[in-house]
Design an enzyme around this catalytic site. Structure first.
Site, mmCIF file in Angstrom:
data_model
loop_
_atom_site.group_PDB
_atom_site.id
_atom_site.type_symbol
_atom_site.label_atom_id
_atom_site.label_comp_id
_atom_site.label_asym_id
_atom_site.label_seq_id
_atom_site.Cartn_x
_atom_site.Cartn_y
_atom_site.Cartn_z
ATOM 1 N N HIS A 229 -7.012 93.219 108.385
ATOM 2 C CA HIS A 229 -6.600 94.373 109.177
ATOM 3 C C HIS A 229 -5.457 94.021 110.118
ATOM 4 O O HIS A 229 -5.071 92.866 110.264
ATOM 5 C CB HIS A 229 -7.800 94.932 109.962
ATOM 6 C CG HIS A 229 -8.414 93.987 110.951
ATOM 7 N ND1 HIS A 229 -7.859 93.730 112.185
ATOM 8 C CD2 HIS A 229 -9.556 93.245 110.888
ATOM 9 C CE1 HIS A 229 -8.629 92.892 112.845
ATOM 10 N NE2 HIS A 229 -9.656 92.557 112.078
ATOM 11 N N CYS A 245 -12.907 88.245 110.617
ATOM 12 C CA CYS A 245 -11.899 89.003 109.881
ATOM 13 C C CYS A 245 -10.569 88.264 109.868
ATOM 14 O O CYS A 245 -10.367 87.277 110.570
ATOM 15 C CB CYS A 245 -11.710 90.375 110.514
ATOM 16 S SG CYS A 245 -13.127 91.483 110.328
#
Length: 452
Positions: A229, A245
């Site tokens: 992301h 992440c």
């Protein structure tokens, strides 16, 4: 109207080492609010750099036959009051890799005119060249898009932030399960507990917007709670800062999101040592391992990688490789490819011969505030320390407007302006939380704020 504040000193007894520790701490803290945890370069005002001998490519490269290396190493020069973070972002590099390539250079206050090494060449990870490949040790993502019939294959590469200690990014193979533009972040309970314990409670859901840690786009993987992301805190890209992440600069995640279809395979590896064949012959690229090993184990691994590269490319035998030099580079962990053949130039000579990169503007914009309320962060005897704190504030996520102001032989640091006392007080709390710096909300007439 209060136009003065009691002069309190912030740099008494604080040398460069203190501020280097503070730099690392502020970047880590800045990242803690998300699943993973914008000064501008103005080339039009500068003398043009000499043209390099071949076209300059930033992050998209054609895959060539019989080579494992993409890009080329280059250098640039510090202009005005740039930070290494400004330069890293301009050239699509991460925080850790530009620091490793330039040891001893203060990331926040590098001297004007200082030559800076740009690690803009990369040995491709030893994996099938398909889909998305992520090398955690290099803090770098590689995307191999499908090529139309008859067209040359390409690879696109970007720096990434990865999982910090205790929140490791998983290894293995998965795929892109779905994609979401302007994602809302449903905060996991474990992260809410962590933030609550630090006095920084989070809502159950963070809506899309500039403070959303997921940034503007997210690719959800087949692994639970793991995404690729964007980020609201670009200064953390290239570091171990996330809750597992993988985060990219805002200018990188948007085109990647558009290019990558759902179902694309994703391979995550940890390869701190990479050996390949490039224009300089056999080269070694070494990064700091996520899990350090003994010297004997490292030498065994490096020797095995050299043998594998020789066999893969059918080049000369190991007698033509300087194993002592290779092990020295593996220990040094400079983070970019260096030639290891017998007779290779010394590293200083090799770096001195590199071409200059064209001057590129950083995507980061200097933040601007409105109003007449400020956060007074004190007076500094050292202009360099004041400059460092201003740079840290500007590189927070979201960025905090700040400036230093000469005053009676010292340097006053002001954050802001803000439209109200309430907004300034909120900034006081945030600066204390993220940087450990104490300030006070004050109201200043425009002439005072501007130094009049």
């Amino acid at each position: 109207m209060n136009t003065t504040a009691a002069p309190y000193m912030h740099d008494l007894g604080r040398g460069p080492a203190y501020y280097l520790r503070l730099a690392a701490a502020c970047l880590l803290l800045a990242a803690l609010s998300g699943c993973a945890g914008w000064g501008a370069r103005e080339p039009a005002q500068l003398a043009p750099a000499p043209l390099p001998p071949e076209p300059f490519a930033l992050n998209s490269f054609e895959l060539q036959e019989n080579t494992d290396v993409v890009g080329r190493l280059r250098h640039t020069t510090i202009q005005a009051e740039e930070t290494l973070l400004d330069i890293a972002r301009a050239y699509d590099l991460g925080y850790d890799e530009i620091l490793a390539a330039n040891p001893g250079v203060d990331p926040w206050t590098p001297p004007t005119g200082r030559r800076v090494m740009l690690p803009t060449a990369h040995v491709l990870p030893d994996t099938p060249r398909e889909g998305i490949v992520i090398n955690l040790a290099a803090r770098r993502l590689y995307y191999y898009p499908p090529a139309p019939h008859g067209a040359p294959r390409r690879v696109i590469t970007h720096p990434i932030g990865i999982g910090r200690e205790g929140w490791a990014t998983p290894l293995g193979r998965t795929k892109v399960a779905n994609k979401r533009a302007a994602p809302a972040w449903t905060v996991p309970a474990s992260i809410r507990r962590e933030h609550a314990a630090k006095g920084d409670p989070l809502p159950a859901v963070v809506p899309p917007g500039p403070e959303n840690p997921l940034g503007s786009h997210a690719l959800r993987l087949g692994w639970s709670s793991i995404l690729i992301h964007g980020t609201s805190k670009p200064a953390g890209v290239g570091m171990r800062v996330s809750h597992g992440c993988m985060q990219l600069y805002p200018e990188d995640i948007a085109p990647l999101f558009d290019a990558v279809p759902v179902g694309t395979p994703v391979t995550v590896v940890d390869q701190p040592y990479l050996v390949g064949l490039g224009a300089d012959g056999l080269v070694l690229e070494a990064h700091e391992p996520l899990h350090p090993a003994a010297a004997t184990r490292r030498e065994t691994v490096v020797t095995g990688l050299i043998k594998a590269a020789i066999a893969r490319h059918r080049v000369a035998d190991t007698a033509h490789v300087d194993l002592s030099l290779a092990n020295s580079y593996a220990t040094g962990q400079a983070g970019y490819p260096l030639p290891i053949s017998v007779g290779a130039p010394a590293i200083d000579d090799y770096r001195a011969a590199l071409p200059a990169a064209p001057l590129l503007p950083t995507p980061q914009a200097t933040p601007v505030g409105q109003g007449d309320w400020y956060v007074d962060l004190g007076r500094f005897k050292s202009e360099n320390n004041a400059r460092r704190l201003v740079a840290m504030l500007i590189h927070q996520g979201p960025p905090i407007p700040a400036a230093r102001q000469p005053q009676d032989g010292q340097y006053r640091v002001l954050a802001g302006p803000y439209p109200s006392k309430t907004a300034a007080a909120a900034a006081v709390r945030r600066i204390k939380r993220d940087l450990g710096e104490t300030g006070q909300a004050i109201r200043l007439a425009p002439t005072v704020a501007l130094g009049g």
